[in-house]
Design an enzyme around this catalytic site. Structure first.
Site, PDB file in Angstrom:
ATOM      1  N   GLU A  55       0.863  -1.186   0.000  1.00  0.00           N
ATOM      2  CA  GLU A  55       0.000   0.000   0.000  1.00  0.00           C
ATOM      3  C   GLU A  55       0.896   1.232   0.000  1.00  0.00           C
ATOM      4  O   GLU A  55       1.783   1.348   0.845  1.00  0.00           O
ATOM      5  CB  GLU A  55      -0.841   0.055   1.282  1.00  0.00           C
ATOM      6  CG  GLU A  55      -2.034  -0.839   1.290  1.00  0.00           C
ATOM      7  CD  GLU A  55      -2.846  -0.660   2.584  1.00  0.00           C
ATOM      8  OE1 GLU A  55      -2.801   0.433   3.192  1.00  0.00           O
ATOM      9  OE2 GLU A  55      -3.506  -1.627   2.983  1.00  0.00           O
ATOM     10  N   GLU A  70      -5.897   8.946   9.914  1.00  0.00           N
ATOM     11  CA  GLU A  70      -4.525   8.655  10.350  1.00  0.00           C
ATOM     12  C   GLU A  70      -4.200   9.228  11.721  1.00  0.00           C
ATOM     13  O   GLU A  70      -4.614  10.328  12.061  1.00  0.00           O
ATOM     14  CB  GLU A  70      -3.512   9.222   9.339  1.00  0.00           C
ATOM     15  CG  GLU A  70      -3.801   8.918   7.878  1.00  0.00           C
ATOM     16  CD  GLU A  70      -3.886   7.431   7.531  1.00  0.00           C
ATOM     17  OE1 GLU A  70      -3.598   6.595   8.396  1.00  0.00           O
ATOM     18  OE2 GLU A  70      -4.258   7.125   6.388  1.00  0.00           O
TER      19      GLU A  70
END
EC number: 4.2.1.20
Length: 260
Positions: A44, A55
């Site tokens: 990824e 995040e």
């Protein structure tokens, strides 16, 4: 073109994540090749964004480092295209809907295909709105990877039914980051998925240690690790490649153990 399912063929997959351009595009290029060499089954690549809502601080700081180093999406596409012929495992972008729309979704998918990407993960597009991207993804043969969270409950089957590539099972509530322990009943989530599809399921968010990777891979089809790798990049900067490769080897071995 590598298809995502190849990453899971007859094995448990180890899926590392890195932020594209952190600490530099040159290091990202070396990391992709080194992680492939170390046994990664799918990679990824995160697209830096100024407002990455899913995040935690580790990946937010990586985004900031990449942006400060002069990263641009065009430069990232160009760099991946340069090494495309050396990559024989599938790769996917992890991004947010804003960068795709700002760049132009047709152009984004076209360039993704040019650099050999197999799919895209967009955490801020809820299932109900995936039509915003699913059409253009189909048109270009890019698989739109869906996420299921511990809170998805009755939505799990609905999301799983239409899932492509693999299902990203989010192990913990909250944002990405290393967790001491993962308390979610992953087995139960996977059972719900299995009632409607046999698509591969990989678990991410919070995995940092080989023991956790083995446990999560034994309950699913693979383990995804991001923050723990990004921390190594942050610690060693330009010299991080051998350290990341060593870590990937160790985690891949743990995931393989789960498959025995």
């Amino acid at each position: 073109m590598n298809k995502i399912s190849e990453a899971f063929e007859n094995k448990k997959a180890f899926i590392p994540f890195i932020t594209g351009g952190d600490p530099s595009l040159d290091v990202t290029k070396k990391l992709i090749l080194a992680m492939q060499e170390a046994g990664a089954d799918l990679i990824e690549v995160g697209i830096p964004f100024s407002d990455p809502i899913a995040e935690g601080p580790v990946i937010q700081e990586a985004d900031e480092r990449a942006l400060a180093a002069g990263w641009t999406l065009d430069k990232l596409f160009d760099m991946i295209k340069e090494i495309k012929d050396e990559i024989h495992i599938p790769m996917v972008f992890m991004t947010y809907v804003n960068p795709i729309f700002t760049y132009g979704k047709e152009k984004f998918m076209q360039r993704s295909v040019e650099c050999g990407m197999a799919g895209v993960i967009v955490p801020d597009v809820p299932f109900e709105e995936k039509g915003e991207l699913s059409g253009v993804c189909k048109e270009y043969g890019i698989e739109l990877v869906s996420l299921i969270a511990p809170t998805s409950h009755e939505r799990i089957k609905m999301i799983a039914k239409e899932a492509e590539g693999f299902l990203y099972c989010v192990s913990s509530l909250g944002v990405t980051g290393v967790r001491k322990q993962i308390t979610t009943n992953i087995g139960e989530m996977i059972e719900k998925v299995r009632e409607v599809t046999d698509i591969p399921c990989a678990v991410g968010f919070g995995i940092a240690e080989p023991g956790q990777a083995k446990e999560m891979a034994s309950l699913s089809d693979g383990a995804i690790v991001g923050s723990a790798i990004v921390k190594i990049v942050a610690k060693y900067g330009e010299d991080c490649v051998p350290y990341v490769a060593e870590y990937v080897k160790k985690m891949k071995a743990a995931v393989e153990e789960a498959g025995k």
